[in-house]
Design a protein around this motif. Sequence first.
Motif, PDB file in Angstrom:
ATOM      1  N   TYR A  49     100.712  -2.151  44.766  1.00  0.00           N
ATOM      2  CA  TYR A  49     100.626  -1.838  43.340  1.00  0.00           C
ATOM      3  C   TYR A  49      99.232  -2.172  42.814  1.00  0.00           C
ATOM      4  CZ  TYR A  49     101.301  -2.063  38.324  1.00  0.00           C
ATOM      5  OH  TYR A  49     101.159  -1.882  36.965  1.00  0.00           O
ATOM      6  N   VAL A  50      98.741  -3.378  43.127  1.00  0.00           N
ATOM      7  CA  VAL A  50      97.414  -3.789  42.665  1.00  0.00           C
ATOM      8  C   VAL A  50      96.344  -2.857  43.230  1.00  0.00           C
ATOM      9  CG1 VAL A  50      95.662  -5.610  42.926  1.00  0.00           C
ATOM     10  CG2 VAL A  50      97.984  -6.203  42.232  1.00  0.00           C
ATOM     11  N   LEU A  51      96.508  -2.455  44.471  1.00  0.00           N
ATOM     12  CA  LEU A  51      95.540  -1.584  45.104  1.00  0.00           C
ATOM     13  C   LEU A  51      95.526  -0.190  44.483  1.00  0.00           C
ATOM     14  CD1 LEU A  51      93.500  -1.449  47.451  1.00  0.00           C
ATOM     15  CD2 LEU A  51      95.372  -0.668  48.891  1.00  0.00           C
ATOM     16  N   PHE A  52      96.706   0.308  44.116  1.00  0.00           N
ATOM     17  CA  PHE A  52      96.799   1.682  43.646  1.00  0.00           C
ATOM     18  C   PHE A  52      96.974   1.821  42.138  1.00  0.00           C
ATOM     19  CE2 PHE A  52      98.060   2.104  48.160  1.00  0.00           C
ATOM     20  CZ  PHE A  52      96.995   2.893  48.553  1.00  0.00           C
ATOM     21  N   VAL A  53      96.772   0.739  41.379  1.00  0.00           N
ATOM     22  CA  VAL A  53      96.818   0.820  39.912  1.00  0.00           C
ATOM     23  C   VAL A  53      95.868   1.885  39.377  1.00  0.00           C
ATOM     24  CG1 VAL A  53      96.148  -0.441  37.815  1.00  0.00           C
ATOM     25  CG2 VAL A  53      97.791  -1.428  39.367  1.00  0.00           C
ATOM     26  N   PRO A  54      94.644   2.014  39.927  1.00  0.00           N
ATOM     27  CA  PRO A  54      93.759   3.065  39.404  1.00  0.00           C
ATOM     28  C   PRO A  54      94.372   4.464  39.492  1.00  0.00           C
ATOM     29  CG  PRO A  54      92.489   1.535  40.709  1.00  0.00           C
ATOM     30  CD  PRO A  54      93.943   1.160  40.884  1.00  0.00           C
ATOM     31  N   TRP A  55      95.094   4.759  40.562  1.00  0.00           N
ATOM     32  CA  TRP A  55      95.733   6.067  40.669  1.00  0.00           C
ATOM     33  C   TRP A  55      96.985   6.141  39.795  1.00  0.00           C
ATOM     34  CZ3 TRP A  55      95.617   6.702  46.689  1.00  0.00           C
ATOM     35  CH2 TRP A  55      94.337   7.107  47.074  1.00  0.00           C
ATOM     36  N   ILE A  56      97.747   5.067  39.738  1.00  0.00           N
ATOM     37  CA  ILE A  56      99.007   5.068  38.999  1.00  0.00           C
ATOM     38  C   ILE A  56      98.760   5.189  37.493  1.00  0.00           C
ATOM     39  CG2 ILE A  56     101.033   3.688  38.391  1.00  0.00           C
ATOM     40  CD1 ILE A  56     100.835   2.475  41.251  1.00  0.00           C
ATOM     41  N   GLN A  57      97.853   4.357  36.971  1.00  0.00           N
ATOM     42  CA  GLN A  57      97.635   4.318  35.530  1.00  0.00           C
ATOM     43  C   GLN A  57      96.355   5.008  35.083  1.00  0.00           C
ATOM     44  OE1 GLN A  57      98.023   0.301  34.136  1.00  0.00           O
ATOM     45  NE2 GLN A  57     100.180   0.205  34.686  1.00  0.00           N
ATOM     46  N   GLY A  58      95.539   5.453  36.020  1.00  0.00           N
ATOM     47  CA  GLY A  58      94.312   6.152  35.668  1.00  0.00           C
ATOM     48  C   GLY A  58      93.247   5.269  35.043  1.00  0.00           C
ATOM     49  N   ILE A  59      93.273   3.983  35.352  1.00  0.00           N
ATOM     50  CA  ILE A  59      92.267   3.069  34.827  1.00  0.00           C
ATOM     51  C   ILE A  59      91.507   2.442  35.987  1.00  0.00           C
ATOM     52  CG2 ILE A  59      93.478   2.523  32.686  1.00  0.00           C
ATOM     53  CD1 ILE A  59      94.519  -0.010  34.008  1.00  0.00           C
ATOM     54  N   GLU A  60      90.240   2.151  35.762  1.00  0.00           N
ATOM     55  CA  GLU A  60      89.446   1.508  36.801  1.00  0.00           C
ATOM     56  C   GLU A  60      89.479   0.004  36.580  1.00  0.00           C
ATOM     57  OE1 GLU A  60      85.455   2.351  39.311  1.00  0.00           O
ATOM     58  OE2 GLU A  60      86.121   3.681  37.744  1.00  0.00           O
ATOM     59  N   LEU A  61      89.746  -0.730  37.633  1.00  0.00           N
ATOM     60  CA  LEU A  61      89.878  -2.177  37.541  1.00  0.00           C
ATOM     61  C   LEU A  61      88.695  -2.872  38.195  1.00  0.00           C
ATOM     62  CD1 LEU A  61      93.621  -2.519  38.540  1.00  0.00           C
ATOM     63  CD2 LEU A  61      92.669  -2.592  36.244  1.00  0.00           C
ATOM     64  N   ASN A  62      88.319  -4.000  37.632  1.00  0.00           N
ATOM     65  CA  ASN A  62      87.329  -4.862  38.254  1.00  0.00           C
ATOM     66  C   ASN A  62      88.105  -6.027  38.857  1.00  0.00           C
ATOM     67  OD1 ASN A  62      85.272  -6.571  39.008  1.00  0.00           O
ATOM     68  ND2 ASN A  62      84.116  -6.312  37.107  1.00  0.00           N
ATOM     69  N   TYR A  63      88.306  -5.984  40.169  1.00  0.00           N
ATOM     70  CA  TYR A  63      89.130  -6.987  40.832  1.00  0.00           C
ATOM     71  C   TYR A  63      88.485  -8.371  40.807  1.00  0.00           C
ATOM     72  CZ  TYR A  63      91.850  -3.033  42.446  1.00  0.00           C
ATOM     73  OH  TYR A  63      92.613  -1.909  42.494  1.00  0.00           O
ATOM     74  N   ARG A  64      87.174  -8.418  40.684  1.00  0.00           N
ATOM     75  CA  ARG A  64      86.494  -9.716  40.616  1.00  0.00           C
ATOM     76  C   ARG A  64      86.749 -10.417  39.288  1.00  0.00           C
ATOM     77  NH1 ARG A  64      81.761  -9.962  44.507  1.00  0.00           N
ATOM     78  NH2 ARG A  64      82.058  -8.082  45.720  1.00  0.00           N
ATOM     79  N   LEU A  65      86.916  -9.659  38.230  1.00  0.00           N
ATOM     80  CA  LEU A  65      87.189 -10.223  36.904  1.00  0.00           C
ATOM     81  C   LEU A  65      88.656  -9.984  36.534  1.00  0.00           C
ATOM     82  CD1 LEU A  65      83.934  -8.961  35.130  1.00  0.00           C
ATOM     83  CD2 LEU A  65      84.382 -11.241  36.069  1.00  0.00           C
TER      84      LEU A  65
END
Length: 155
Positions: free
Chosen positions: A73-89
Amino acid sequence: MPRFRLQSIGESISKHTFRQLKFIIPGAIITYAFDTHHVVLDLSTHSEPSNMARLSALLSLALGSFVVGLFLYVLFVPWIQGIELNYRLWRQSPVLSSVIPVLTASILAGWSLLSITLGKWSKLGYIEGIIGASGLYALTFGLIGLLPAPKIHRA
């Protein structure tokens, strides 16, 4: 006549893959040496239905599956919700700041329960049960880490 050049292992494997192999290889060796995967499957299928060993093994498998699901889920959140995540922050992200603590607690609970299950109800004993559970988790994390993080490309 064409000349061929032998590549070193470091040249043919990316740095990321090499880092993941540091988890995969020891995890696979430990899992194979202690036969952890078969011990867990035997406890979950061959114990009496009301037996605590079976319940504990099934619950540790469920927690392990939940951990894998949360990682995906954490890995594919960008595809699921269409948002880009900064995993470092991750603390600044509304999505990750709620998922990461649950993921961490699930890892600790799943690994602990698996260690106890292997220690108490298998031939491994507690020390080998802890090592076997650690190897199985290292192997799983290493394999999940090979999945590429998707990128969102906005037009």
